[in-house]
Design a protein around this motif. Sequence first.
Motif, short mmCIF file in Angstrom:
data_model
loop_
_atom_site.label_atom_id
_atom_site.label_comp_id
_atom_site.label_asym_id
_atom_site.label_seq_id
_atom_site.Cartn_x
_atom_site.Cartn_y
_atom_site.Cartn_z
N CYS A 83 0.81 -1.21 -0.05
CA CYS A 83 -0.06 0.10 -0.10
C CYS A 83 0.72 1.28 0.09
CB CYS A 83 -0.90 -0.04 1.04
SG CYS A 83 -1.95 -1.31 1.31
N CYS A 84 1.80 1.40 0.71
CA CYS A 84 2.74 2.36 0.73
C CYS A 84 3.57 2.52 -0.67
CB CYS A 84 3.93 2.25 2.01
SG CYS A 84 3.32 2.33 3.36
N TRP A 85 3.79 1.55 -1.28
CA TRP A 85 4.27 1.62 -2.72
C TRP A 85 3.39 2.19 -3.66
CZ3 TRP A 85 2.56 -1.26 -7.07
CH2 TRP A 85 3.45 -1.09 -8.11
N ALA A 139 6.70 11.75 -1.34
CA ALA A 139 6.94 10.65 -2.22
C ALA A 139 8.21 9.70 -1.70
CB ALA A 139 7.02 10.65 -3.70
N GLY A 140 9.21 10.59 -1.39
CA GLY A 140 10.46 9.91 -0.84
C GLY A 140 10.31 9.45 0.47
N TYR A 141 9.47 10.22 1.32
CA TYR A 141 9.20 9.75 2.60
C TYR A 141 8.32 8.38 2.68
CZ TYR A 141 10.46 14.30 4.74
OH TYR A 141 11.31 15.13 5.02
N MET A 142 7.40 8.32 1.71
CA MET A 142 6.52 7.11 1.63
C MET A 142 7.57 5.97 1.05
SD MET A 142 3.61 6.05 2.16
CE MET A 142 3.09 7.64 2.76
N THR A 143 8.40 6.26 0.30
CA THR A 143 9.23 5.18 -0.39
C THR A 143 10.05 4.44 0.99
OG1 THR A 143 9.59 6.19 -2.54
CG2 THR A 143 10.96 4.33 -1.95
N MET A 144 10.47 5.52 1.79
CA MET A 144 11.12 5.02 3.22
C MET A 144 10.16 4.32 3.84
SD MET A 144 14.03 7.96 4.01
CE MET A 144 12.89 9.35 4.00
N ALA A 145 9.14 4.56 3.69
CA ALA A 145 8.09 3.94 4.43
C ALA A 145 7.72 2.28 4.15
CB ALA A 145 6.58 4.68 4.77
N THR A 146 7.81 2.27 2.83
CA THR A 146 7.69 1.12 2.11
C THR A 146 8.95 0.20 2.48
OG1 THR A 146 6.51 1.98 0.31
CG2 THR A 146 7.73 -0.46 0.09
#
Length: 321
Positions: free
Chosen positions: A187-189, A204-211
């Motif tokens: 979902c994060c991806w 978007a960078g923060y969400m990639t790190m969350a992935t």
Amino acid sequence: MTFYNDIYPFFPLQRTAFILSGRLLAIILVFLMLAVSLLLILPGIRGRTRVFWMFRIMISLFIGVVIVALNFTNSWAEARMTTNATYKSFSNAVIQAEVGLHVGLYGINVTLRGNPIVQFNETINYNEMFSWHDIVEEEYEQALMKGLPNPILYIVEKFTLSSPCGMIFQYRYSGQFASATLWTAFCCWILANILFSLPVVLYAGYMTMATAAFIFFSMASFSTIMNVPQCVFSIGEDSFVTEYSHSFWLALATGLLCTIIGIFVVMLNFLMPEKIKAAFSISFDSCEDEDQSCQEGYLNSVFLNGEMYLPRTPKVTPERL
């Protein structure tokens, strides 16, 4: 009891070991179709941006297909050995075969491959799947009714509720938590890909790190099986224990890749925001903040000169009417 063409009359025919899981094949085909459809737009992109978009599409789809496929692979932990073991119950036949145990998030695969593969006029090539969603005792009883070889029955018995090893609790619960965190990473991806298409590259960078973080959480959840005393599988004169396998290390590599991409995007957003937005085809607007007023615009030159010219029309008086 008699035999007919080397077939046991009271047991079902031996199933052929599958080559590739149907779920994995469906996942791969879906992401291949997405890759082909997205790559078809590349000829419409000019210049060096075409290469950047190609790498962006391939890396993003690679991360997505790995996250989904890891839920259905059976190679998070593996163990195998070659040994001499009794083939089936009520028989003195001893075979030389390679015994394998493959652990996934949803169940286990037990393999038995003869060395050579044909012994006692029978092809010895088994690959049996046992899922956590079903009651293992029932699957074990079905395996007994099928007349599966003794090495497979011995390994499956270790994962029943009545086994003193308690492996069913270790692997089932750790697999369920690992699968849940992997779906959260998926979902994060998806959110990261959506944010990359909007003028919010930083998030978007923060969400990639969350992935990446949720992928690491899934690995930590599965790793809890190694923190308890390992149950030793003894078949014949040999024994083995499970160790991390391909899916675990693939998850680690994918998590590191997401971490590197996320940190790289966040750093570039602070160092050179205009260039990073241009790289992702996002126009930089100086009026995007609500507190700022636009400094540029289009004004009519007539009003700028302070004069307004109107067309001359003859004056109409009552006398001329």
